[in-house]
Design a protein around this motif. Structure first.
Motif, mmCIF file in Angstrom:
data_model
loop_
_atom_site.group_PDB
_atom_site.id
_atom_site.type_symbol
_atom_site.label_atom_id
_atom_site.label_comp_id
_atom_site.label_asym_id
_atom_site.label_seq_id
_atom_site.Cartn_x
_atom_site.Cartn_y
_atom_site.Cartn_z
ATOM 1 N N ASN A 93 1.375 -1.535 0.345
ATOM 2 C CA ASN A 93 -0.414 0.366 0.505
ATOM 3 C C ASN A 93 0.579 1.123 -0.126
ATOM 4 O O ASN A 93 1.859 0.953 0.097
ATOM 5 C CB ASN A 93 -1.298 -0.155 1.008
ATOM 6 N N THR A 94 0.508 2.134 -0.458
ATOM 7 C CA THR A 94 0.990 3.509 -0.681
ATOM 8 C C THR A 94 1.485 4.081 1.448
ATOM 9 O O THR A 94 2.746 5.227 0.812
ATOM 10 C CB THR A 94 0.161 4.393 -0.833
ATOM 11 N N ASP A 95 1.742 3.366 2.008
ATOM 12 C CA ASP A 95 2.151 3.626 3.476
ATOM 13 C C ASP A 95 3.065 2.597 3.711
ATOM 14 O O ASP A 95 4.163 2.883 4.429
ATOM 15 C CB ASP A 95 0.936 3.121 4.691
ATOM 16 N N GLY A 96 3.649 1.335 2.838
ATOM 17 C CA GLY A 96 4.648 0.927 2.474
ATOM 18 C C GLY A 96 4.536 -0.345 3.195
ATOM 19 O O GLY A 96 5.291 -0.821 3.701
ATOM 20 N N GLU A 97 3.501 -0.495 3.715
ATOM 21 C CA GLU A 97 2.688 -1.482 4.048
ATOM 22 C C GLU A 97 2.826 -2.956 3.029
ATOM 23 O O GLU A 97 2.030 -3.369 2.357
ATOM 24 C CB GLU A 97 1.788 -1.610 5.143
ATOM 25 N N LYS A 98 3.408 -4.316 3.469
ATOM 26 C CA LYS A 98 3.266 -5.471 2.708
ATOM 27 C C LYS A 98 2.463 -5.926 2.483
ATOM 28 O O LYS A 98 1.828 -5.928 3.678
ATOM 29 C CB LYS A 98 4.431 -6.483 2.496
ATOM 30 N N GLU A 99 1.510 -5.990 1.766
ATOM 31 C CA GLU A 99 0.107 -7.116 1.487
ATOM 32 C C GLU A 99 0.450 -7.971 1.383
ATOM 33 O O GLU A 99 0.105 -9.271 1.977
ATOM 34 C CB GLU A 99 -0.884 -6.433 0.696
ATOM 35 N N TRP A 100 1.247 -8.859 -0.174
ATOM 36 C CA TRP A 100 1.386 -9.765 0.131
ATOM 37 C C TRP A 100 2.665 -9.735 -1.061
ATOM 38 O O TRP A 100 2.607 -8.724 -1.976
ATOM 39 C CB TRP A 100 -0.371 -10.678 -0.681
ATOM 40 N N SER A 101 2.811 -11.209 -1.189
ATOM 41 C CA SER A 101 4.426 -11.198 -2.604
ATOM 42 C C SER A 101 3.996 -12.679 -3.043
ATOM 43 O O SER A 101 3.256 -13.713 -2.280
ATOM 44 C CB SER A 101 5.374 -11.119 -2.214
ATOM 45 N N PHE A 102 4.000 -12.274 -4.125
ATOM 46 C CA PHE A 102 4.199 -13.891 -4.565
ATOM 47 C C PHE A 102 5.378 -14.218 -6.407
ATOM 48 O O PHE A 102 5.928 -13.695 -6.770
ATOM 49 C CB PHE A 102 2.746 -13.593 -6.472
ATOM 50 N N PRO A 103 5.576 -15.792 -5.472
ATOM 51 C CA PRO A 103 6.871 -15.999 -5.592
ATOM 52 C C PRO A 103 7.043 -16.629 -6.944
ATOM 53 O O PRO A 103 5.927 -17.416 -7.186
ATOM 54 C CB PRO A 103 7.469 -17.344 -4.629
ATOM 55 N N ILE A 104 7.749 -16.872 -7.970
ATOM 56 C CA ILE A 104 8.086 -17.541 -9.164
ATOM 57 C C ILE A 104 9.223 -17.917 -9.183
ATOM 58 O O ILE A 104 10.529 -17.309 -7.916
ATOM 59 C CB ILE A 104 7.616 -16.788 -10.489
ATOM 60 N N ASN A 105 9.962 -18.708 -9.330
ATOM 61 C CA ASN A 105 11.206 -19.731 -9.442
ATOM 62 C C ASN A 105 12.446 -18.778 -10.824
ATOM 63 O O ASN A 105 13.329 -18.848 -10.919
ATOM 64 C CB ASN A 105 11.799 -20.688 -9.611
ATOM 65 N N ALA A 106 12.090 -17.461 -10.553
ATOM 66 C CA ALA A 106 12.381 -16.654 -11.632
ATOM 67 C C ALA A 106 12.746 -14.492 -11.289
ATOM 68 O O ALA A 106 11.358 -15.108 -11.023
ATOM 69 C CB ALA A 106 12.429 -17.384 -12.881
ATOM 70 N N PRO A 107 13.240 -14.318 -11.954
ATOM 71 C CA PRO A 107 13.558 -13.277 -11.970
ATOM 72 C C PRO A 107 12.213 -12.030 -12.567
ATOM 73 O O PRO A 107 11.996 -13.088 -13.808
ATOM 74 C CB PRO A 107 14.699 -12.476 -12.946
ATOM 75 N N ILE A 108 11.725 -11.151 -12.302
ATOM 76 C CA ILE A 108 10.220 -10.330 -12.856
ATOM 77 C C ILE A 108 11.389 -9.006 -12.539
ATOM 78 O O ILE A 108 12.201 -8.452 -12.137
ATOM 79 C CB ILE A 108 9.768 -10.361 -12.032
ATOM 80 N N THR A 109 11.367 -8.903 -13.914
ATOM 81 C CA THR A 109 12.112 -7.382 -14.287
ATOM 82 C C THR A 109 10.464 -6.573 -15.375
ATOM 83 O O THR A 109 10.671 -5.599 -15.746
ATOM 84 C CB THR A 109 13.259 -7.462 -15.564
ATOM 85 N N SER A 110 9.791 -7.803 -16.068
ATOM 86 C CA SER A 110 8.411 -7.347 -16.705
ATOM 87 C C SER A 110 7.998 -5.574 -15.315
ATOM 88 O O SER A 110 7.649 -6.398 -14.533
ATOM 89 C CB SER A 110 7.586 -7.880 -17.317
ATOM 90 N N SER A 111 7.403 -4.453 -16.023
ATOM 91 C CA SER A 111 6.571 -3.999 -15.089
ATOM 92 C C SER A 111 5.131 -4.333 -14.926
ATOM 93 O O SER A 111 4.170 -4.991 -16.255
ATOM 94 C CB SER A 111 6.446 -2.815 -15.898
#
Length: 176
Positions: free
Chosen positions: A57-75
């Motif tokens: 959120n815009t307060d800098g609090e992580k809501e979730w993260s989704f893992p994959i087994n590779a880098p993510i560079t796409s927006s």
């Protein structure tokens, strides 16, 4: 959003600063941030080279993260209630707003960037193809090129443009 600027760094942190350059907050993340953040209301979505897509959120609090087994560079892009992004695992992902998978679309190589236009996803791959995929994950068409593609497509009217590593600038109709 408002007076603040949001961005990620190669130092494994995501930042919020004022327009005067004053640090408001910073959030440690799992790898360097190469993707441009997507802002929607009070939500910020971004990928990291450590292989996670974040929703904060815009307060800098992580809501979730989704893992994959590779880098993510796409927006990431958001359309209606779905988040889309590509990874170095040759896959475009579609997640719901809670970070749960809806579908995956695989290519034969890395996906650096994606774009949404007129309700469809457009992206190139290192597999030397440019793709158009529906928001439900169905291939609409693919266009072969002679080299890998990492550039972000852009659009003008009924045309799309992208560059390839073969020093060619491509112009296609929206139907390929």
């Amino acid at each position: 959003i408002g007076e603040n600027i949001f961005f990620g760094g190669y130092d494994g942190r995501f930042y919020c600063i004022s327009q005067k350059g004053e640090k408001i907050w910073r959030l440690p993340v799992r790898g360097s941030v190469h993707s441009r953040p997507f802002l929607l209301d009070d939500n910020i979505f971004f990928g990291v080279k450590g292989g996670h897509l974040y929703k904060i959120n815009t307060d800098g609090e992580k809501e979730w993260s989704f893992p994959i087994n590779a880098p993510i560079t796409s927006s990431p892009v958001v359309w209606e209630d779905t988040i889309f992004f590509g990874g170095w695992d040759n896959t475009v992902y579609a997640l719901d707003m809670q970070g749960r998978p809806r579908w995956k679309f695989r290519t034969n190589d890395i996906i650096f960037s994606i774009a949404m236009h007129e309700g469809n996803l457009f992206f190139g791959s290192y597999d030397k193809n440019f793709y158009c995929v529906s928001p439900k994950g169905e291939l609409k068409w693919k266009f072969p090129t002679s080299s890998p593609i990492s550039s972000q497509p852009c659009f003008e009217g009924e045309r799309l443009f992208f560059g390839g590593y073969d020093s060619t600038f491509y112009c296609l109709s929206l139907n390929g």
